[in-house]
Write an enzyme that holds these catalytic residues in place. Structure first.
Site, PDB file in Angstrom:
ATOM      1  N   TYR A   1       2.918  40.420  99.009  1.00  0.00           N
ATOM      2  CA  TYR A   1       3.592  39.348  98.260  1.00  0.00           C
ATOM      3  C   TYR A   1       5.018  39.771  97.882  1.00  0.00           C
ATOM      4  O   TYR A   1       5.963  38.974  97.990  1.00  0.00           O
ATOM      5  CB  TYR A   1       2.756  39.008  97.019  1.00  0.00           C
TER       6      TYR A   1
ATOM      7  N   SER B   1      10.850  33.809  94.257  1.00  0.00           N
ATOM      8  CA  SER B   1       9.815  32.769  94.144  1.00  0.00           C
ATOM      9  C   SER B   1      10.067  31.548  95.014  1.00  0.00           C
ATOM     10  O   SER B   1       9.184  30.689  95.142  1.00  0.00           O
ATOM     11  CB  SER B   1       9.672  32.326  92.692  1.00  0.00           C
TER      12      SER B   1
ATOM     13  N   TYR C   1       8.283  25.716  86.857  1.00  0.00           N
ATOM     14  CA  TYR C   1       7.441  26.360  85.832  1.00  0.00           C
ATOM     15  C   TYR C   1       7.330  25.496  84.569  1.00  0.00           C
ATOM     16  O   TYR C   1       7.109  24.298  84.658  1.00  0.00           O
ATOM     17  CB  TYR C   1       7.991  27.748  85.483  1.00  0.00           C
TER      18      TYR C   1
ATOM     19  N   VAL D   1      13.974  34.393  90.886  1.00  0.00           N
ATOM     20  CA  VAL D   1      14.643  35.230  89.875  1.00  0.00           C
ATOM     21  C   VAL D   1      15.902  35.945  90.375  1.00  0.00           C
ATOM     22  O   VAL D   1      16.626  36.527  89.577  1.00  0.00           O
ATOM     23  CB  VAL D   1      13.729  36.311  89.246  1.00  0.00           C
TER      24      VAL D   1
ATOM     25  N   LYS E   1       7.589  30.889  97.581  1.00  0.00           N
ATOM     26  CA  LYS E   1       6.245  30.362  97.284  1.00  0.00           C
ATOM     27  C   LYS E   1       5.932  29.034  97.985  1.00  0.00           C
ATOM     28  O   LYS E   1       4.860  28.888  98.571  1.00  0.00           O
ATOM     29  CB  LYS E   1       6.057  30.253  95.772  1.00  0.00           C
TER      30      LYS E   1
END
Ligand code: GLN
Length: 412
Positions: A191, A64, A243, A261, A67
């Site tokens: 992705y 992530s 998050y 992760v 992102k």
């Protein structure tokens, strides 16, 4: 002398090495095989110097942490209107893989959760781009930021794609609401490949330093993204990067950040540095346990909390003195709004009469755009009062000091 910075980083690692709490991600089967004890940190300053300790050469999948960089690329490729029309900027307060959209607009809430990141990946390159084009764009862009050629961990990618039902559901939801119009499987494949790009903590640190340096690469000196893109990306990282732990992170660490992760953690402190940490055991939010603690310690020790800003303004006016019928204002440092305001204030309440006013900028490092405009406006108004204006500017920090009417202060 040997810099104490790497020693300090090693000391922080040593203090946390026995903490084995948390668990490696296992919803991506290949990540469950990762060595949970990997632990490394790197810091890159906006001047381009990197310090590191621990497992600083170990590659892991970016996950992530891709992102924010994909978001920066999409903003660059497609412009703000297209990106903001597709993905929001509101913290979701939800888990990273929540199947959710904004109630009214049906946009994903932000680009840091999977729904927004899948939509952002879809925007890469150009309208109607193929899977390969989008992935190539991410790879090229991340490689430029890392200043080396990055590659994809095919095994992690395959493993995630075999168990990608959750992301496929999200992509189908996006397609259902017209957020994306490519086949769900294609977008998830692209992705997932983007998430499987391999980096080290040293790569993350320099990538983060580029955002911290307003989009200019601190080592190559190349402008990688526009200032506004870097700012937008950092702002979204601040609100949404951690998050449903974003608020806790902002209060205890106060550094724009993004977790992945595989255990990576990226920090990017505007104007100062980029930080990369890796430690694969995660907490319930999917953030690296030792990574979070490491950041908490570094932020406290090194005064890195975003809200601990220096009082820029009060130090800009080094001295004000009258000398032989002249009023001399000596400025220093970085002149932003507050500093320029203090200069204008001292002119407003000056009672030295009608003689020359000297602006001595020899000790000024830099003027921000607003600092420059305010100082020039101050000069213009002093002249309207019938006084002569003199500029002392050995290093040319105030180039082209047009007072708004094609005239210039007298140089000395
Ligand atoms: N590839 C992972 C996923 O989409 C990334 C998630 C993460 O790092 N938090 O589930």
């Amino acid at each position: 002398m040997k810099s104490p910075v790497p020693d300090y980083l090693q000391e922080v690692l040593d203090g946390l090495v026995d903490d084995r709490s948390g668990a490696v991600a296992d919803y991506i089967p290949d990540l469950a095989n990762a060595n949970p004890d990997v632990f490394g940190v790197a810091v890159t300053t906006v001047d381009g110097r990197t310090h590191s300790a621990g497992d600083d050469e170990v590659e892991f999948s970016i996950q992530s942490i891709s992102k924010p960089f994909a978001y920066a690329a999409a903003l660059t490729d497609r412009g703000f209107d297209a990106v903001l029309g597709t993905v929001g900027v509101e913290p979701s307060g939800e888990a990273f893989n929540e199947l959710s959209l904004e109630g009214d607009s049906r946009r994903p809430k932000n680009p840091m959760i999977n729904a927004g990141a899948i939509a952002t990946h879809y925007l890469l390159s150009r309208s109607g781009a193929s899977v390969t084009e989008r992935v190539d764009r991410a790879l090229e862009f991340f490689s430029e930021l890392a200043d080396r050629t990055l590659s994809i961990d095919e095994s992690v990618c395959r493993s995630e794609l075999e168990t990608a039902d959750r992301n496929l559901s999200i992509a189908h939801m996006l397609r259902n609401y017209g957020v994306i119009d490519s086949p769900a499987h294609d977008v998830v494949e692209g992705y997932t490949r983007q998430c499987s790009i391999k980096v080290t903590v040293r790569d993350l640190a320099v990538m983060g330093a580029t955002l911290a340096n307003a989009g200019v690469h601190p080592v190559t000196g190349r402008r990688v993204v526009a200032t506004e893109v870097a700012r937008q990306t950092l702002a979204v990282m601040t609100g949404c990067g951690m998050y449903d732990a974003a608020g806790h992170w902002l209060t205890t660490v106060g550094i724009p950040a993004k977790s992945g992760v595989a255990g990576g953690l990226l920090g990017s402190l505007p104007g100062q540095l980029g930080i990369g940490v890796v430690s694969p055991r995660l907490d319930v939010h999917g953030n690296s346990v030792r990574g979070v603690r490491m950041f908490q310690r570094m932020s406290a020790d090194m005064g890195m909390h975003l809200m601990d800003a220096e009082p820029y303004g009060s130090t800009v006016l080094r001295s004000v003195r009258a000398d032989g019928g002249e009023l001399i204002l000596e400025l220093q440092g970085v002149v932003q709004f507050t500093g320029a305001e203090s200069v204008l204030d001292s002119l407003e309440f000056d009672e030295s009469g009608s003689g020359t006013v000297v602006f001595d900028l020899n000790r000024v490092d830099r003027l921000s755009d607003v600092g420059r405009r305010m100082v020039l406006e101050g000069m213009r108004r002093v002249r309207l009062d019938g006084r002569e204006v003199v500029l002392v500017d050995r290093d040319g920090v105030l180039p082209d000091p047009d007072l708004g009417d094609g005239t210039y202060p007298k140089a000395r």
